[in-house]
Design an enzyme around this catalytic site. Sequence first.
Site, mmCIF file in Angstrom:
data_model
loop_
_atom_site.group_PDB
_atom_site.id
_atom_site.type_symbol
_atom_site.label_atom_id
_atom_site.label_comp_id
_atom_site.label_asym_id
_atom_site.label_seq_id
_atom_site.Cartn_x
_atom_site.Cartn_y
_atom_site.Cartn_z
ATOM 1 N N ASP A 1 0.801 -1.218 0.000
ATOM 2 C CA ASP A 1 0.000 0.000 0.000
ATOM 3 C C ASP A 1 0.838 1.273 0.000
ATOM 4 O O ASP A 1 2.059 1.231 0.212
ATOM 5 C CB ASP A 1 -0.957 -0.007 1.210
ATOM 6 C CG ASP A 1 -0.322 -0.568 2.478
ATOM 7 O OD1 ASP A 1 0.924 -0.583 2.570
ATOM 8 O OD2 ASP A 1 -1.054 -0.979 3.378
ATOM 9 N N ASN B 1 -7.473 -3.072 14.113
ATOM 10 C CA ASN B 1 -8.867 -3.349 13.753
ATOM 11 C C ASN B 1 -8.961 -4.563 12.826
ATOM 12 O O ASN B 1 -9.997 -4.815 12.231
ATOM 13 C CB ASN B 1 -9.502 -2.110 13.094
ATOM 14 C CG ASN B 1 -8.776 -1.691 11.819
ATOM 15 O OD1 ASN B 1 -7.840 -2.360 11.383
ATOM 16 N ND2 ASN B 1 -9.212 -0.604 11.217
ATOM 17 N N HIS C 1 -7.133 -5.024 10.061
ATOM 18 C CA HIS C 1 -6.845 -4.781 8.639
ATOM 19 C C HIS C 1 -5.540 -5.461 8.211
ATOM 20 O O HIS C 1 -4.641 -5.691 9.016
ATOM 21 C CB HIS C 1 -6.859 -3.282 8.287
ATOM 22 C CG HIS C 1 -5.692 -2.479 8.755
ATOM 23 N ND1 HIS C 1 -5.791 -1.145 9.089
ATOM 24 C CD2 HIS C 1 -4.378 -2.788 8.938
ATOM 25 C CE1 HIS C 1 -4.612 -0.688 9.440
ATOM 26 N NE2 HIS C 1 -3.732 -1.665 9.360
ATOM 27 N N GLU D 1 -9.643 -2.145 5.248
ATOM 28 C CA GLU D 1 -10.254 -1.840 6.534
ATOM 29 C C GLU D 1 -11.524 -2.673 6.732
ATOM 30 O O GLU D 1 -12.096 -3.175 5.752
ATOM 31 C CB GLU D 1 -10.614 -0.344 6.576
ATOM 32 C CG GLU D 1 -9.430 0.604 6.404
ATOM 33 C CD GLU D 1 -8.544 0.705 7.649
ATOM 34 O OE1 GLU D 1 -8.394 -0.293 8.381
ATOM 35 O OE2 GLU D 1 -7.985 1.798 7.876
HETATM 36 C C1 F6R Z 1 1.621 -1.671 6.119
HETATM 37 C C2 F6R Z 1 0.276 -2.193 6.191
HETATM 38 C C3 F6R Z 1 -0.506 -2.264 7.459
HETATM 39 C C4 F6R Z 1 0.334 -2.602 8.690
HETATM 40 C C5 F6R Z 1 -0.542 -2.638 9.938
HETATM 41 C C6 F6R Z 1 0.267 -2.924 11.196
HETATM 42 O O1 F6R Z 1 2.109 -1.731 4.804
HETATM 43 O O2 F6R Z 1 -0.243 -2.556 5.187
HETATM 44 O O3 F6R Z 1 -1.525 -3.222 7.312
HETATM 45 O O4 F6R Z 1 0.951 -3.842 8.497
HETATM 46 O O5 F6R Z 1 -1.187 -1.422 10.098
HETATM 47 O O6 F6R Z 1 1.120 -1.862 11.416
HETATM 48 P P1 F6R Z 1 2.254 -1.914 12.531
HETATM 49 O O7 F6R Z 1 3.201 -2.968 12.120
HETATM 50 O O8 F6R Z 1 2.885 -0.543 12.501
HETATM 51 O O9 F6R Z 1 1.555 -2.220 13.819
#
Ligand code: F6R
Length: 241
Positions: free
Chosen positions: A67, A136, A138, A143
């Site tokens: 992303d 959440n 994701h 989301e």
């Molecule tokens: C990042 C992504 C997100 C993160 C997720 C966890 O490219 O796609 O899904 O993997 O938000 O983030 P952290 O590792 O910062 O807790």
Amino acid sequence: MVIYRAKNYKELSRKAANIICAQVILKPNCVLGLATGSSPVGIYKQLIDWYKKGDLDFSRVSSINLDEYRGLGPDNEQSYRYFMNTNLFNHVNIDKARTYVPNGLEPDPEKACLDYDRIIEKSGGIDLQLLGLGHNGHIGFNEPSHVFPRGTHCVDLAPSTIEANKRFFSSEADVPRQAYTMGIRSIMQAKKIVVVVSGEDKAEILRQVIRGPITPDVPASVLQLHTDVVIVADEAALSQM
Ligand code: F6R
């Protein structure tokens, strides 16, 4: 699902890096699906270390990131392209021309997403997809919703995601409200999936992902349907299991 219980973040990072390392050794021209955020930072450090020791060669590897924030370009320190360059690509011998991140500067969401789906398709498919897990549920920026989005799409970030990610920005107001993200179909089409989860604050959502119903309300729960998923989590993240 295989669940690997690591003692702490360090062990988790080493274990997940080992799996990626094995993938690159077994298939030197593999396509890695990569993630940003805090969870994979230790993995990337470990991979750089092994590369510097001569144990890893990225010269034939391609990568496709999950992303990118809409509106942020590669020079913006908060962009995911910048993150990947500074946390991994600048330190190993990967050919940057074969590293892909959605184009955050493409103003037309439809074009940005179609272009990215074409890149994924042309790559021949992701061999190993690395994922972090949002509070959440994701994965990528898919989301919670009433459907599992298929292809790359432009998403309005959930308030909880904006809240969680504000730590990387000077203020919450600076966090972009939208992102381009790979869809659930593209993630599920990866041959192998490795999910890294660290910390007690992820324990409840991880329990729902592994033990709860498969629902787009908890997007990562769809991983229960994939035949080759490894969850590498530390004890804190597994404390509700
Ligand atoms: C990042 C992504 C997100 C993160 C997720 C966890 O490219 O796609 O899904 O993997 O938000 O983030 P952290 O590792 O910062 O807790």
